[in-house]
Design an enzyme around this catalytic site. Structure first.
Site, PDB file in Angstrom:
ATOM      1  N   TYR A   1       0.816  -1.231   0.000  1.00 43.96           N
ATOM      2  CA  TYR A   1       0.000   0.000   0.000  1.00 43.96           C
ATOM      3  C   TYR A   1       0.838   1.264   0.000  1.00 43.96           C
ATOM      4  O   TYR A   1       0.297   2.339   0.227  1.00 43.96           O
ATOM      5  CB  TYR A   1      -0.854   0.101   1.274  1.00 43.96           C
ATOM      6  CG  TYR A   1      -1.645  -1.075   1.709  1.00 43.96           C
ATOM      7  CD1 TYR A   1      -2.520  -1.724   0.843  1.00 43.96           C
ATOM      8  CD2 TYR A   1      -1.578  -1.517   3.027  1.00 43.96           C
ATOM      9  CE1 TYR A   1      -3.286  -2.787   1.289  1.00 43.96           C
ATOM     10  CE2 TYR A   1      -2.345  -2.573   3.471  1.00 43.96           C
ATOM     11  CZ  TYR A   1      -3.188  -3.206   2.589  1.00 43.96           C
ATOM     12  OH  TYR A   1      -3.946  -4.243   3.042  1.00 43.96           O
TER      13      TYR A   1
ATOM     14  N   CYS B   1      14.468  -9.588  -3.110  1.00 44.30           N
ATOM     15  CA  CYS B   1      14.775  -9.222  -4.482  1.00 44.30           C
ATOM     16  C   CYS B   1      13.550  -8.648  -5.186  1.00 44.30           C
ATOM     17  O   CYS B   1      13.009  -9.242  -6.127  1.00 44.30           O
ATOM     18  CB  CYS B   1      15.332 -10.433  -5.225  1.00 44.30           C
ATOM     19  SG  CYS B   1      16.792 -11.045  -4.384  1.00 44.30           S
TER      20      CYS B   1
END
Ligand SMILES: *Cc1c(COP(=O)(O)O)cnc(C)c1O
Length: 420
Positions: A319, A346
């Site tokens: 978010y 990653c």
């Protein structure tokens, strides 16, 4: 800085949770590690209960943090629970929660989940579609007991929050349109396999104003009046959860404001109120402790690489959520610089703060504050990372309530291909 229930910084610049220095928690349990203040959870719960006194009951939203110890401490305080799956039902029962105080929300309840909930004797199904109502009726018809239901209506209100946590707009996947509700209630009231208990709404999360909640309650009150005229009476109105918390400098309403806003439009209907707070009960009680692994300069960016990642705490990546991040012990031998705090995963979205004024060195431990809700509950093993432990602090005692996962936990239930 950082004044919130359960936490304080002493004159030496050390951050404490209740009567324990957070440094001790990091040493004893390692990092990353979730830690919660029991006192903070209970203070928030009691504030809600006080605000609601005599008008209804609280059903804690399990999805915010469903760790057994937290559920059991709320169950001991007489809590009801709002669940969204068969797994959450099992958790609440294991924690000693009373099935007669459980409401079951969610758009995709399976046959198995409905059967189990009916068998357990839950208080109410919050039904999200005509098809689900039909399914519940069919399952109840095979058993001796009628199914208690409320329709979750969609009041079509913009809660003014992040689109991913807005649930009460007409185009959202949640709830039943107001103009379809009346016919479904008439069907339910006439069915020998269903008992109409009430009506429900939940318009979104991290709400910083009660105005949309009041409006939703007004629209719901109008529906309840229409139904009363048709001879269908409601025992309760479930007004959902959604109250916001202070992550950085927000000024959320308090439980008193929340209850007053939703109770006023419903006050002359003779209904019990159900309220389903999640975030507002547990968010501020929690911190995620994480150690600085490296400092790195990259194309003008001042990076702090920490040992917690988006697998441990997803909200910033999901978010773009902002959080206060503070060292456990303030230091004055390094300059305060505007830094980015990033995790080891990653993914470029694995970032906890874009601008964080910090004086740090490798090995320091930081607290990501206000992470008690939608934190451990959303954690995954992405990138081959065992999930972090959770610790509940009660005065001077620190209880390990979920141990750190092991490498074996990572591969539990899997098998290698045999004979190719
Ligand atoms: C998520 C949810 C809640 C809790 O929301 P918070 O914002 O954490 O208070 C309550 N009711 C329903 C139906 C939900 O889906």
């Amino acid at each position: 800085m950082s004044a919130s229930i359960g936490y304080r910084r002493d004159d030496e610049g050390e951050l404490w949770i209740e009567s324990v220095p957070l440094r001790d928690i990091a040493q004893r349990f390692g990092t990353p590690c979730y830690v919660y203040s029991r006192h903070a959870i209970e203070v928030r719960w009691d504030a809600y209960r006080e605000a609601l006194r005599g008008r209804g009951s609280l059903c804690y939203a399990v999805k915010a943090n469903g760790t057994l110890a937290i559920l059991s401490l709320l169950a001991q305080r007489g809590a009801g629970f709002d669940i969204v799956s068969g797994g959450e039902l099992a958790r609440v029962l294991r924690a000693g929660g009373d099935p007669a105080r459980i409401v079951f929300s969610g758009v995709g309840k399976t046959v198995k989940e409905i059967r189990r909930a009916l068998l357990a004797g839950i208080r109410c199904f919050n039904v999200e579609s005509a098809a689900e109502l039909e399914r519940i009726e069919g399952i109840a018809a095979e058993s001796a007991n009628p199914a208690p239901i409320a329709l979750r209506i969609n009041p079509d209100i913009d809660p003014q929050t992040h689109p991913y946590i807005a649930t009460g707009l007409a185009q959202s996947k949640f709830g039943i349109a107001l103009d379809e509700a009346e016919a479904l209630y008439q069907h339910a009231a006439a069915s020998p396999h269903l008992t109409v208990e009430g009506v429900a709404f939940h318009i979104g999360s991290q709400l910083l104003s009660v105005a949309p909640l009041r409006e939703a309650a007004e629209r719901t009150a109008a529906l309840v009046r229409t139904l009363h005229e048709r001879g269908i009476t409601m025992g309760h109105v479930d007004v959902g959860g959604g109250l916001g918390v202070r992550y950085v400098d927000e000024e959320p309403p308090d439980p008193q404001n929340h209850i007053a806003a939703v109770a006023a439009p419903l006050s002359d209907l003779g209904v019990e109120l159900l309220v389903e707070p999640g975030r507002a009960i547990v968010a501020e009680a929690g911190a995620l402790l994480t150690r600085v692994e490296y400092l790195k300069q990259s194309a003008g960016r001042d990076l702090v690489i920490v040992d917690a990642g988006m697998n441990d705490y997803l909200r910033p990546a999901l978010y773009d959520a902002a959080h206060r991040i503070e060292p456990l012990i303030t230091r004055d031998d390094e300059p305060i610089r505007d830094r980015e705090v990033v995790g080891p995963i990653c993914e470029s979205s694995d970032l906890f703060a874009r601008h964080c004024p910090l004086a740090v060195a490798p090995g320091d431990v930081l607290a990501i504050r206000c992470t008690g809700a939608y934190g451990a509950a959303m954690a995954s093993q992405y990138n081959g990372r065992p999930r972090a432990p959770e610790v509940l602090v009660d005065g001077a005692q620190a209880h390990l309530i979920r141990r750190r996962e092991t490498i074996d936990d990572l591969m539990r239930g899997e098998s290698v291909l045999v004979g190719g």
